[in-house]
Design a protein around this motif. Structure first.
Motif, mmCIF file in Angstrom:
data_model
loop_
_atom_site.group_PDB
_atom_site.id
_atom_site.type_symbol
_atom_site.label_atom_id
_atom_site.label_comp_id
_atom_site.label_asym_id
_atom_site.label_seq_id
_atom_site.Cartn_x
_atom_site.Cartn_y
_atom_site.Cartn_z
ATOM 1 N N ARG A 13 10.756 -15.372 65.193
ATOM 2 C CA ARG A 13 11.466 -15.532 64.599
ATOM 3 C C ARG A 13 12.719 -15.311 66.274
ATOM 4 N N GLY A 14 12.131 -14.874 67.440
ATOM 5 C CA GLY A 14 13.652 -14.765 68.410
ATOM 6 C C GLY A 14 13.867 -13.100 68.250
ATOM 7 N N TYR A 15 13.472 -11.886 68.017
ATOM 8 C CA TYR A 15 13.861 -10.734 67.733
ATOM 9 C C TYR A 15 12.988 -9.945 67.669
ATOM 10 N N GLY A 16 13.895 -8.166 67.750
ATOM 11 C CA GLY A 16 13.173 -7.002 67.657
ATOM 12 C C GLY A 16 13.920 -6.299 67.954
ATOM 13 N N PHE A 17 13.525 -4.522 68.023
ATOM 14 C CA PHE A 17 14.449 -3.596 67.757
ATOM 15 C C PHE A 17 13.700 -2.920 69.243
ATOM 16 N N LEU A 18 14.544 -1.994 69.894
ATOM 17 C CA LEU A 18 13.783 -0.872 71.081
ATOM 18 C C LEU A 18 13.487 -0.031 70.402
ATOM 19 N N ALA A 19 13.351 1.330 70.451
ATOM 20 C CA ALA A 19 13.162 2.573 70.513
ATOM 21 C C ALA A 19 13.491 3.077 72.065
ATOM 22 N N PRO A 20 15.192 3.817 71.732
ATOM 23 C CA PRO A 20 15.308 4.090 72.921
ATOM 24 C C PRO A 20 15.320 5.264 73.377
ATOM 25 N N THR A 22 16.827 7.988 74.933
ATOM 26 C CA THR A 22 17.455 9.240 74.653
ATOM 27 C C THR A 22 17.212 9.833 73.013
ATOM 28 N N GLY A 23 16.496 8.855 72.641
ATOM 29 C CA GLY A 23 17.145 8.537 70.691
ATOM 30 C C GLY A 23 17.865 8.150 70.138
ATOM 31 N N GLY A 24 18.163 8.377 68.801
ATOM 32 C CA GLY A 24 19.002 7.503 67.914
ATOM 33 C C GLY A 24 18.889 6.733 67.315
ATOM 34 N N GLU A 25 19.332 5.831 67.321
ATOM 35 C CA GLU A 25 19.036 4.373 65.708
ATOM 36 C C GLU A 25 18.158 3.596 67.492
ATOM 37 N N ASP A 26 17.179 2.558 66.657
ATOM 38 C CA ASP A 26 17.080 1.086 67.044
ATOM 39 C C ASP A 26 18.082 0.445 67.827
ATOM 40 N N VAL A 27 17.566 -1.022 69.241
ATOM 41 C CA VAL A 27 18.364 -0.689 69.601
ATOM 42 C C VAL A 27 18.131 -2.410 69.042
ATOM 43 N N PHE A 28 18.985 -2.624 68.563
ATOM 44 C CA PHE A 28 18.707 -4.874 68.300
ATOM 45 C C PHE A 28 18.082 -5.372 69.340
ATOM 46 N N ASP A 33 17.907 -12.351 75.575
ATOM 47 C CA ASP A 33 18.110 -11.304 76.368
ATOM 48 C C ASP A 33 17.136 -10.647 77.174
ATOM 49 N N LEU A 34 15.968 -11.611 76.869
ATOM 50 C CA LEU A 34 14.596 -11.605 77.498
ATOM 51 C C LEU A 34 14.804 -11.687 79.067
ATOM 52 N N ARG A 35 13.802 -11.043 80.327
ATOM 53 C CA ARG A 35 14.620 -11.403 81.279
ATOM 54 C C ARG A 35 12.683 -12.470 81.928
ATOM 55 N N GLU A 36 11.680 -11.612 80.931
ATOM 56 C CA GLU A 36 10.917 -11.874 80.416
ATOM 57 C C GLU A 36 10.235 -12.873 79.777
ATOM 58 N N ASP A 37 9.183 -13.394 79.876
ATOM 59 C CA ASP A 37 8.702 -14.702 78.530
ATOM 60 C C ASP A 37 8.551 -13.812 77.473
ATOM 61 N N LYS A 38 9.271 -14.167 76.201
ATOM 62 C CA LYS A 38 8.721 -13.226 74.730
ATOM 63 C C LYS A 38 7.525 -13.308 74.677
ATOM 64 N N ARG A 56 27.430 -6.349 65.649
ATOM 65 C CA ARG A 56 26.274 -5.754 64.228
ATOM 66 C C ARG A 56 26.276 -3.969 64.678
ATOM 67 N N GLY A 57 26.240 -3.976 65.836
ATOM 68 C CA GLY A 57 25.989 -2.222 65.891
ATOM 69 C C GLY A 57 25.023 -2.335 67.864
ATOM 70 N N LEU A 58 24.800 -1.952 68.261
ATOM 71 C CA LEU A 58 23.835 -1.641 69.297
ATOM 72 C C LEU A 58 22.715 -2.962 69.395
ATOM 73 N N LYS A 59 23.078 -3.393 70.529
ATOM 74 C CA LYS A 59 22.225 -4.663 71.203
ATOM 75 C C LYS A 59 21.967 -4.193 72.602
ATOM 76 N N ALA A 60 20.569 -5.330 73.206
ATOM 77 C CA ALA A 60 19.968 -4.861 74.353
ATOM 78 C C ALA A 60 20.492 -5.743 75.043
ATOM 79 N N SER A 61 20.638 -6.192 76.340
ATOM 80 C CA SER A 61 20.610 -7.452 76.642
ATOM 81 C C SER A 61 19.821 -7.026 78.296
ATOM 82 N N ASP A 62 19.349 -8.037 78.890
ATOM 83 C CA ASP A 62 18.786 -7.998 80.533
ATOM 84 C C ASP A 62 17.720 -7.137 80.532
ATOM 85 N N VAL A 63 16.912 -7.683 79.095
ATOM 86 C CA VAL A 63 15.695 -6.220 79.156
ATOM 87 C C VAL A 63 14.611 -7.192 79.857
#
Length: 145
Positions: A13-20, A22-28, A33-38, A56-63
């Protein structure tokens, strides 16, 4: 830059979630936005990313991954506590062992199970169900602290 842990990443599907961390909601996170092979991104791996506010809320880039990818995770073993249905069992100790998961390992496996069972769950629904299950699990000390 922020750091966190991959909760789930679906290569197809090409997406997922990260747990920060610092806590709080997961980040899309999206594959673009991946710097390495999926194929390297799996549940439990540590990452560094730039948090952004998306449509749609928090998202991660440059991962990018913070640690080398290991081929297998080692799980700790603990004896299963006998209950009323297992009095005086004559089974060997090996038969009475089960996996003892950390909070993060359980959360990752729970996320995978929920998404496998109900792929149409929204991120908000997933987080809500997972939060309640984790409260129950922690109340019973079913995972490591």
């Amino acid at each position: 830059m922020a750091t966190g842990t991959v909760v789930r990443f679906d290569e197809v599907r090409g997406y997922g979630f990260l747990a920060p961390d610092t806590g709080g909601e997961d980040v899309f996170v999206h594959v673009n936005d991946l710097r390495e092979d999926k194929h390297l991104f799996r549940s439990g791996l540590r990452v560094e990313y730039t948090p952004e506010v998306g449509d749609r809320g928090l998202k991660a880039s440059d991962v990018q991954l913070l640690e080398p990818v290991r081929t297998a995770a080692v799980r700790r073993q603990a004896p299963v506590v006998g209950g009323p249905d297992r009095p005086g069992s004559a089974e060997s100790d090996e038969d009475l062992l089960c996996d003892v998961l950390s909070h993060t390992e359980f959360r990752n496996e729970l996320t995978e199970a929920l998404l496998d069972a109900a792929p149409s769950l929204t991120a908000a629904q997933l987080v809500q169900v997972r939060r309640r299950v984790l409260e129950l699990v922690q109340a019973h000390n079913w995972i490591e602290a």
